[in-house]
Motif scaffolding. Structure first.
Motif, PDB file in Angstrom:
ATOM      1  N   SER A 278       0.818  -1.211   0.000  1.00 33.65           N
ATOM      2  CA  SER A 278       0.000   0.000   0.000  1.00 33.65           C
ATOM      3  C   SER A 278       0.847   1.253   0.000  1.00 33.65           C
ATOM      4  N   ASN A 279       2.163   1.121  -0.101  1.00 31.03           N
ATOM      5  CA  ASN A 279       3.041   2.280  -0.116  1.00 31.03           C
ATOM      6  C   ASN A 279       2.812   3.113  -1.371  1.00 31.03           C
ATOM      7  N   LEU A 280       3.093   4.377  -1.259  1.00 34.09           N
ATOM      8  CA  LEU A 280       2.987   5.265  -2.408  1.00 34.09           C
ATOM      9  C   LEU A 280       4.008   4.893  -3.470  1.00 34.09           C
ATOM     10  N   LEU A 281       5.190   4.499  -3.058  1.00 33.39           N
ATOM     11  CA  LEU A 281       6.248   4.099  -3.987  1.00 33.39           C
ATOM     12  C   LEU A 281       5.992   2.683  -4.474  1.00 33.39           C
ATOM     13  N   SER A 282       5.657   2.531  -5.737  1.00 35.84           N
ATOM     14  CA  SER A 282       5.424   1.213  -6.321  1.00 35.84           C
ATOM     15  C   SER A 282       6.713   0.689  -6.934  1.00 35.84           C
ATOM     16  N   GLN A 283       6.692  -0.579  -7.366  1.00 35.81           N
ATOM     17  CA  GLN A 283       7.869  -1.159  -8.001  1.00 35.81           C
ATOM     18  C   GLN A 283       8.207  -0.450  -9.304  1.00 35.81           C
ATOM     19  N   GLY A 284       7.164  -0.127 -10.080  1.00 35.94           N
ATOM     20  CA  GLY A 284       7.422   0.569 -11.333  1.00 35.94           C
ATOM     21  C   GLY A 284       8.029   1.932 -11.130  1.00 35.94           C
ATOM     22  N   MET A 285       7.576   2.660 -10.100  1.00 36.75           N
ATOM     23  CA  MET A 285       8.152   3.970  -9.798  1.00 36.75           C
ATOM     24  C   MET A 285       9.602   3.827  -9.352  1.00 36.75           C
ATOM     25  N   ALA A 286       9.847   2.897  -8.447  1.00 36.45           N
ATOM     26  CA  ALA A 286      11.207   2.720  -7.931  1.00 36.45           C
ATOM     27  C   ALA A 286      12.163   2.316  -9.043  1.00 36.45           C
ATOM     28  N   TRP A 287      11.701   1.449  -9.947  1.00 36.19           N
ATOM     29  CA  TRP A 287      12.566   1.019 -11.048  1.00 36.19           C
ATOM     30  C   TRP A 287      12.868   2.180 -11.984  1.00 36.19           C
ATOM     31  N   ALA A 288      11.844   2.973 -12.318  1.00 37.02           N
ATOM     32  CA  ALA A 288      12.060   4.115 -13.210  1.00 37.02           C
ATOM     33  C   ALA A 288      13.051   5.096 -12.598  1.00 37.02           C
ATOM     34  N   ILE A 289      12.936   5.361 -11.309  1.00 34.97           N
ATOM     35  CA  ILE A 289      13.861   6.288 -10.655  1.00 34.97           C
ATOM     36  C   ILE A 289      15.271   5.700 -10.628  1.00 34.97           C
ATOM     37  N   SER A 290      15.381   4.401 -10.401  1.00 25.62           N
ATOM     38  CA  SER A 290      16.708   3.774 -10.369  1.00 25.62           C
ATOM     39  C   SER A 290      17.408   3.876 -11.716  1.00 25.62           C
ATOM     40  N   LEU A 291      16.648   3.923 -12.817  1.00 24.63           N
ATOM     41  CA  LEU A 291      17.253   4.032 -14.143  1.00 24.63           C
ATOM     42  C   LEU A 291      17.828   5.418 -14.404  1.00 24.63           C
TER      43      LEU A 291
END
Length: 541
Positions: A278-291
């Motif tokens: 339920s966190n605001l940070l999703s896997q897709g968001m975290a991956w995009a930022i890591s790139l």
């Protein structure tokens, strides 16, 4: 060993050059071990089918995120990934892939190269794999050179499958434990990244509504030249997914015992990780930022995308969440104070149009990356970080180098009764004092977004679609802060909190011996003043 039994008498110069390039990256011993494990002792070469099997991903039931249908050709794309890599980069003869071609193939995939060349290699793999899977591709290469010109275009569905292919490769390469079992491949929501490519690469006048867009059947063509520029500007780490994957495969083959077949699989079933969080940070968001990042901070972000065996460990990185810890700058400060590592702050907000029409509410998320902890100051401070437009369209805005107004964090001043010119109380990023590009008030109820013309610290661009020139006040729905400084930064913060708690406990303690005598007690002093407040008292000398 491959080096000692290679055909040195035929191609000594070619072998020497290939080995020197591999040795410059420190990979030569690993390659020698891998070749020894994979090569056929009789032919002293690696059978092509064995190499294809090494690069093959095994999985079961790929599951896409809710709201994005899984393309029918995507499972076939992953099934033919290993064959495409082997055919493109490893040259084989009748006996298989010899030592020199094996080292050359590794260098083609993993040697040091420019970002544009690395992207070209990834774009070579994608259409070749599509064709093997029976799907058409509009990309054409002028020659076999690594930096040759590419013509053609991609469709939004192609961009989605390319991103998911890179995700699948990163999922393997970022995991330390290897499992030979077929596990579920759960694909993240990368709609915000696909929309970013469409907005940046599509021809003007496409009439795209990013607030409500179904790009699965969208017939917009994205010229490959613009797509390459978008990748290098927005997600420059995307080509590294292939490089890390190829290196991880060969590294695993080096650790295999003699005679044991080398195969890869999806390593961790992320059914209980951020995919269902339920966190605001999703896997897709975290991956995009890591790139968008490099080095240790990118690794820390990747740990949030691809957790290891401890799937609940990602919660240790969550320092503050307004719905859990409470709203307001004081609650925020009590959770982030003392953390001296990099911090990612996400702000989810809802804005309306000028007519205050609830039907036209727009929900969006912006983010900020600060490379040092928050400090209570009445002026800007910090080192270069990034601003992010995360949803509905992903963009990154790094520093311009013109100004240094990176972070502003100011609580209510202590010990001051009056200030003639009070400073703003809240958290800001970019812009100037009172005209911050992003500013969150002290109650965490409103966030103000200003046009990039008021900001010379970060690159220009809209933080959400249709932003306009006037400042926009939006209602804050959620605020999260994630620590990216690793275990060391968290341990330092824990020690800081324990020390502060100890000091607070000491301040609260009362020395009873001081008040053991009635003559010295504050109660007697108060009683004397109440009895005769006008009495003249001579000061003891």
């Amino acid at each position: 060993m491959g080096a000692s039994t290679s055909t040195e008498h035929k191609v000594p110069n070619e072998q020497r050059e290939a080995e020197a390039l591999a040795a410059s990256t420190g990979a030569l011993p690993m390659l020698q071990k891998s070749f020894s494990n994979l090569a056929d002792p009789q032919s002293n070469a690696i059978p092509l089918h064995s190499l294809q099997q090494c690069f093959r991903l095994t999985y079961k039931n790929p599951v896409a995120c809710e709201g994005i249908p899984l393309p029918d050709s995507f499972p076939a794309l992953l099934d033919h990934l290993g064959g495409s890599i082997s055919d493109l980069f490893f040259v084989s003869d009748k006996g298989g892939v010899n030592w020199v071609e094996f080292v050359r193939g590794y260098n083609k995939c993993c040697a040091r190269m420019s970002a544009s060349v690395s992207l070209n290699k990834l774009l070579r793999v994608f259409p070749a794999t599509l064709r093997k899977a029976g799907s058409p591709s509009n990309l054409e290469f002028e020659s076999d050179d690594a930096d040759c010109k590419i013509t053609g275009s991609l469709m939004p569905a192609d961009v989605l499958m390319l991103l998911w292919m890179c995700w699948a490769m990163s999922w393997y390469s970022r995991t330390s434990k290897i499992s030979n079992e077929k596990l579920h491949l759960r694909l993240p929501d990368v709609k915000h990244v696909v929309l970013s490519a469409i907005v940046s690469c599509a021809e003007a006048g496409s009439g795209l509504n990013v607030w409500d867009c179904d790009f699965s059947g969208l017939g917009v063509q994205l010229p490959v030249g613009k797509f390459q520029s978008w990748v290098l500007k927005t997600v420059p780490g995307l080509p590294d997914c292939f490089t890390q994957f190829a290196h991880g495969i060969i590294k695993k083959c080096a650790s295999q015992k003699d005679g044991q077949e080398c195969s890869t699989s999806s390593v961790a079933d992320n059914s209980s990780t951020m995919a269902n969080s339920s966190n605001l940070l999703s896997q897709g968001m975290a991956w995009a930022i890591s790139l968008t990042l490099r080095g240790s901070i990118s690794d820390e972000m990747s740990k949030l995308c691809f957790p290891h065996s401890d799937v609940h460990g990602i919660d240790k990185n969550l320092l503050y969440r307004s719905s859990v810890h409470g709203r307001g700058l004081n609650r925020f400060w009590s959770n982030v104070e003392g953390y001296q590592g990099a911090l990612l702050m996400l702000i989810s907000a809802t804005s309306r149009d000028a007519n205050d029409d609830r039907e036209n509410e727009r929900k969006w998320i912006v983010g900020t990356l600060a490379y040092q902890g928050f400090e209570n100051r009445d002026a800007f401070y910090g080192s270069p970080g990034n601003l992010y437009a995360i949803t509905p369209v992903f963009h990154v805005y790094p520093p311009t180098g013109k100004e240094k107004n990176f972070v502003y964090c100011h609580l209510h001043p202590t010990g001051r009764a009056y200030e003639p010119k009070p400073k703003p109380v809240g958290i800001g990023f970019g812009g100037s004092m009172g005209n911050e590009r992003i500013f969150v008030d002290e109650d965490f109820s409103k966030v103000t977004i200003r046009h990039h013309a008021a900001d010379k610290t970060y690159q220009p661009g809209s933080l959400f679609p249709d932003q306009g020139f006037l400042p926009v006040e939006a209602l804050v729905s959620e605020v999260e802060v994630w620590g990216l400084g690793g275990r060391g930064a968290k341990d330092v913060q824990d020690s800081y909190k324990k020390r502060e708690q100890l000091f607070n406990d000491q301040r609260r303690k009362v020395d009873l011996k001081t008040f053991g005598n009635w003559e010295d007690s504050p109660e007697k002093m108060m009683m004397d003043m109440v009895t005769d407040p006008n009495a003249v008292r001579r000061e003891d000398r």
